[in-house]
Scaffold this active site. Structure first.
Site, PDB file in Angstrom:
ATOM      1  N   SER A  54      21.458  24.750  30.448  1.00 20.32           N
ATOM      2  CA  SER A  54      21.476  25.582  29.154  1.00 20.32           C
ATOM      3  C   SER A  54      22.608  26.739  29.128  1.00 20.32           C
ATOM      4  O   SER A  54      23.191  26.943  30.417  1.00 20.32           O
ATOM      5  CB  SER A  54      20.133  26.546  29.470  1.00 20.32           C
ATOM      6  OG  SER A  54      19.092  25.662  29.045  1.00 20.32           O
ATOM      7  N   GLU A  77       8.384  23.043  21.048  1.00 18.83           N
ATOM      8  CA  GLU A  77       8.660  22.549  19.679  1.00 18.83           C
ATOM      9  C   GLU A  77       9.703  21.360  19.884  1.00 18.83           C
ATOM     10  O   GLU A  77       9.702  20.489  19.250  1.00 18.83           O
ATOM     11  CB  GLU A  77       9.084  23.779  18.968  1.00 18.83           C
ATOM     12  CG  GLU A  77       8.126  24.685  18.368  1.00 18.83           C
ATOM     13  CD  GLU A  77       7.844  25.565  19.373  1.00 18.83           C
ATOM     14  OE1 GLU A  77       8.474  25.580  20.696  1.00 18.83           O
ATOM     15  OE2 GLU A  77       6.845  26.274  19.306  1.00 18.83           O
ATOM     16  N   GLU A  87      12.711  15.659  34.941  1.00 22.19           N
ATOM     17  CA  GLU A  87      12.350  16.907  35.005  1.00 22.19           C
ATOM     18  C   GLU A  87      10.838  17.289  34.221  1.00 22.19           C
ATOM     19  O   GLU A  87       9.673  17.532  34.757  1.00 22.19           O
ATOM     20  CB  GLU A  87      13.162  17.910  34.295  1.00 22.19           C
ATOM     21  CG  GLU A  87      12.712  19.424  34.142  1.00 22.19           C
ATOM     22  CD  GLU A  87      13.627  20.489  33.696  1.00 22.19           C
ATOM     23  OE1 GLU A  87      14.635  19.815  32.629  1.00 22.19           O
ATOM     24  OE2 GLU A  87      13.566  21.428  33.846  1.00 22.19           O
ATOM     25  N   SER A 135      17.645  27.863  37.309  1.00 24.59           N
ATOM     26  CA  SER A 135      16.586  28.173  38.367  1.00 24.59           C
ATOM     27  C   SER A 135      17.208  28.146  39.733  1.00 24.59           C
ATOM     28  O   SER A 135      17.855  27.327  40.419  1.00 24.59           O
ATOM     29  CB  SER A 135      15.446  27.130  38.280  1.00 24.59           C
ATOM     30  OG  SER A 135      15.076  26.798  37.070  1.00 24.59           O
TER      31      SER A 135
END
Lengths: 393, 369
Positions: free
Chosen positions: A129, A372, A243, A161
């Site tokens: 990201s 979503e 993942e 992370s």
């Protein structure tokens, strides 16, 4: 054969698992190795599992794995669960990078990286990201330029992370600006490289597990490219399946709700939970949780029979995050005002854990692809529905 | 889908082939329109040619004894096209009552005739239009060696055509007793109930109906519960099939219907609801298969799993049939379209054997809430 293996696994677990660690397995995206490494027993457990090859039970032995079959891995998992043991290697490197490298990595890359992952000594983070590329991941802008004998990487990642504790990062970088998905490459970056900086982000729960990661003119050897140049998106999609898969496996059992509700809310003359509205919702949750667990068991059994359907994974991730969020809400409600503590005196561990878990639970439907986005993927890939018109065009 | 044995795979494939070929929704429409209850020719094929009435019947009585998961596979396929047949009443509830509570003579008298399809059985439990097995009021008073029955049962599935009624009654000590009553016994009056789903159901009056001592099954309230659970799990499997078909038909429509110059399936508002249905169907299948497997293995957790399955199947069929109507829009409201048939069935199937709320409460009690 399988009974002999079960006996072996049970005996070994009982001899080697430090009882002090029972049920203290790391939770994905909340806490992991660094959280536990202050504990000498944790190190002992990690090293014993590494030596046995059971930290990566299905991997080839040359990479530190155990070369166990599906049936044996299932037995191993059951035997660990029986005594509250867990696989200490089950972190980003093992759940995501490992299977990806096994599928796409060169022999040198596998030999260099997999043994450290299997031993739990090499910690990985996921540089996907970016501030401008969340749900629309393929719009990522971190640039990677070919400098002849090395790559030069420049950009910023976010929601990485454990980046502040990681030794390595697998990152998506832009190697071609003329194509959105076709200009992305998959790169392994040594976190000790000059120009890599990390900064933890404090979440509403107080957790500082997620980080920002800044890449300022970072030099990366060209051997660290996984797969072909500009073919990283396909590898990333495969990795994201791994993942989602690991996230849909559930988040452990946690504190049982029924006795907690009986104790805190009380029972009526018939022994029923006194708050009938809460009772109704607790039961509805228990039933959905059981149906979800049965579903995970069924999908696993089908997978072992060669009937695995990867397209189901986004649906399972959403079902799982919903069950876990409802659970977090219910614990808070059971605890009442005792579930509102942030820290310190006046609150038990269970109570403090509940409030932080409740705050953290909103992340379940955001990380690893939001609720979503999972629905979008499932609509397209699983149901074959036509693509939605791109918004804003 | 559970990992199936070769035998089960064959059975499912046969059902998946036979049902749409011989018993499509149009066949159900005719049965419902002409108020036939069921089509005797189709029943002869289901029981005789296909052998499905004997799936739970022991081999020595002419059945195949394949078990509940196998029966569920067939019922799921039949649920897809809303096949109206006495298979659950006869081949599941009837067989389960006789196998679990019948003596050798009772089994010999009925099981072989059930397996061939000759004898249709109805299981009469509900009264006053409610599923409430704990409050059965129909009385069975001692009368010589036998019993004298007085009371009313309604609704009773396949209660019009059944040759044998298995009746839940309360004896003078207040205990539940299950009794075998011939459908044509003196004092039995059967009235066909015309219900929204067009299937066969009856209101049955018992006015001083006398039966012999050999009419009683052994097991009381516990037997009633066990028999009902087998019927509930079977119905949940059928409901899974109906919900799956409602879902698939709707997905197909989303891929063909054009509005605003594009397929409506490209609209995110509909896509996300479609995925939500798929999620519910996955969980329903897991619960249904787990319940059927627990019955096959006669496990202690079977009652909880059956309640889980029946509750979630009720919720999921309701969801999928409503979305079927809604996503089809106006055409979905018409008699001509099948959507309404699934919607109507969602209500009757939910009520039969206890609705979702009944089973959530039962699950709650079994789990100690």
């Amino acid at each position: 054969m399988s009974e002999a293996f079960r006996a072996e696994a049970r005996a070994w677990m009982e001899d080697n698992f430090p009882p002090s660690l029972a049920f203290k397995n790391p939770v994905p995206y909340q806490n992991d190795a660094p959280y536990a490494e202050g504990d000498p027993d944790w190190i002992v457990w990690r090293d014993r599992m590494a030596e046995k090859g059971w930290g990566a039970p299905g991997w080839p032995k040359i990479y530190g794995g155990g070369e166990l079959g599906h049936a044996e891995i299932k037995i191993l998992t059951e035997e660990m669960r029986r005594i509250g043991a867990f696989n200490p290697m089950k972190m980003t490197g093992y759940t995501m990078l490992g299977p990806t490298l096994l599928e796409f990595g060169t022999e040198e890359q596998k030999a260099q990286h997999l043994p450290g992952v299997a031993a739990g000594t090499s910690r990985w983070c996921q540089g996907f990201s970016e501030p401008g590329a969340g749900s629309d991941l393929a719009s990522l802008q971190t640039r990677c330029v070919d400098m002849g004998d090395h790559y030069l990487v420049e950009g910023q990642k976010i929601w990485t992370s454990g980046a502040n504790h990681a030794d390595w990062c697998f990152a998506l970088v832009r190697t071609d600006t003329s194509s959105k998905q076709g200009g992305i490459s998959f790169l392994l970056i040594d976190m000790k490289s000059e120009g890599v900086e990390t900064r933890p982000i404090t979440l509403i729960s107080g957790s500082t597990h997620f980080c920002e990661m800044f890449l300022n003119a970072v030099k990366v050897p060209k051997d660290n490219l996984v797969g072909e140049l500009n073919k990283g998106w396909g590898i990333a999609k495969r990795l994201l399946q791994f993942e989602r898969d690991s996230l849909s496996e559930g988040r452990g059992e946690g504190v049982p709700l029924l006795p907690l509700a009986q104790e805190r809310v009380g029972t009526d003359a018939d022994g029923r939970i006194a708050d009938s509205d809460l009772r109704t919702r607790l039961v509805a949750h228990a039933m959905r949780a059981q149906a979800y667990n049965l579903t995970m068991g069924r999908i696993a059994a089908e997978g072992k029979a060669g009937q695995r359907n990867d397209a189901l994974v986004p649906v399972l991730k959403n079902l799982g995050s919903d069950v876990a969020q409802v659970r977090a809400d219910l614990i808070m409600e059971i605890l009442g005002e005792q579930g509102l503590g942030w820290s310190g005196e006046g609150y038990s561990d269970v109570e403090l854990d509940a409030s932080h878990q409740w705050l953290h639970a909103r992340a379940f439907s955001i990380y690893g692809g939001s609720f979503e986005i999972q629905n979008n993927i499932a609509a397209k890939v699983l149901l074959g529905l036509p693509s939605a018109p791109a918004p804003g065009r | 889908m559970a990992v199936l044995t070769e035998e089960q795979t064959m059975l499912r494939d046969m059902a998946a082939e036979w049902v749409p070929d011989r018993a499509p929704v149009t066949a159900f429409r005719r049965v419902a329109h002409e108020k036939l209850g069921h089509d005797p020719e189709l029943w002869a094929e289901i029981a005789g040619t296909m052998g499905w009435a004997g799936i739970l019947v022991p081999e020595e009585h002419g059945g195949s004894d394949f078990g509940y998961l196998s029966m569920g596979l067939v019922l799921e396929e039949m649920g897809r096209t809303l096949v109206a047949s006495p298979l659950i009443a006869t081949g599941v509830l009837g067989v389960a009552a006789l196998r679990l509570g019948g003596d050798a003579e009772q089994q010999t008298a009925w099981l072989a005739r059930i397996a061939t399809g000759e004898a249709i059985v109805a299981f009469a439990c509900d009264e006053d239009g409610r599923h409430d097995p704990a409050n059965v009021k129909l009385t069975a008073k001692r009368d010589g060696d036998g019993f004298r029955l007085d009371g009313v049962k309604a609704p009773v599935s396949e209660g019009v055509s059944a040759r044998l009624l298995i009746v839940a009654a309360r004896d003078e000590a207040g205990k539940i007793v299950l009794l075998l009553v011939p459908g044509d016994a003196a004092g039995v009056t059967r009235t066909r109930l015309d219900r929204i789903d067009g299937r066969e159901a009856a209101l049955i009056r018992f006015d001083g109906v006398t039966v012999g001592a050999d009419a009683a099954l052994t097991g009381g309230a516990a037997l009633l519960d066990r028999v009902l659970d087998r019927g509930r799990a079977a119905l949940a499997a059928e409901m899974l099939g109906s919900a799956t078909q409602a879902f698939e038909t709707t997905i197909d429509y989303l891929k063909t219907r054009v509005q605003f110059g594009q397929l409506i399936g490209s609209f995110q508002a509909l896509q996300h609801r479609a995925v939500a249905m798929q999620g519910e169907l996955l969980m329903t299948r897991s619960a249904v298969e787990a319940a059927l497997t627990a019955l096959d293995e006669d496990r202690d957790d079977a009652p909880m799993l059956v309640s889980l399955a029946k509750a979630i199947a009720g919720d999921t069929l309701r969801l999928c049939s409503r979305e079927m109507v809604q996503m089809h829009g106006g055409i979905g409201m018409t008699e001509e379209h099948d959507a309404g048939l699934y919607y109507k069935r969602s209500a009757t199937a939910d009520a039969t054997g206890g609705n979702s709320a009944f089973h959530r409460e039962r699950y709650a009690r079994l789990a100690g809430y």
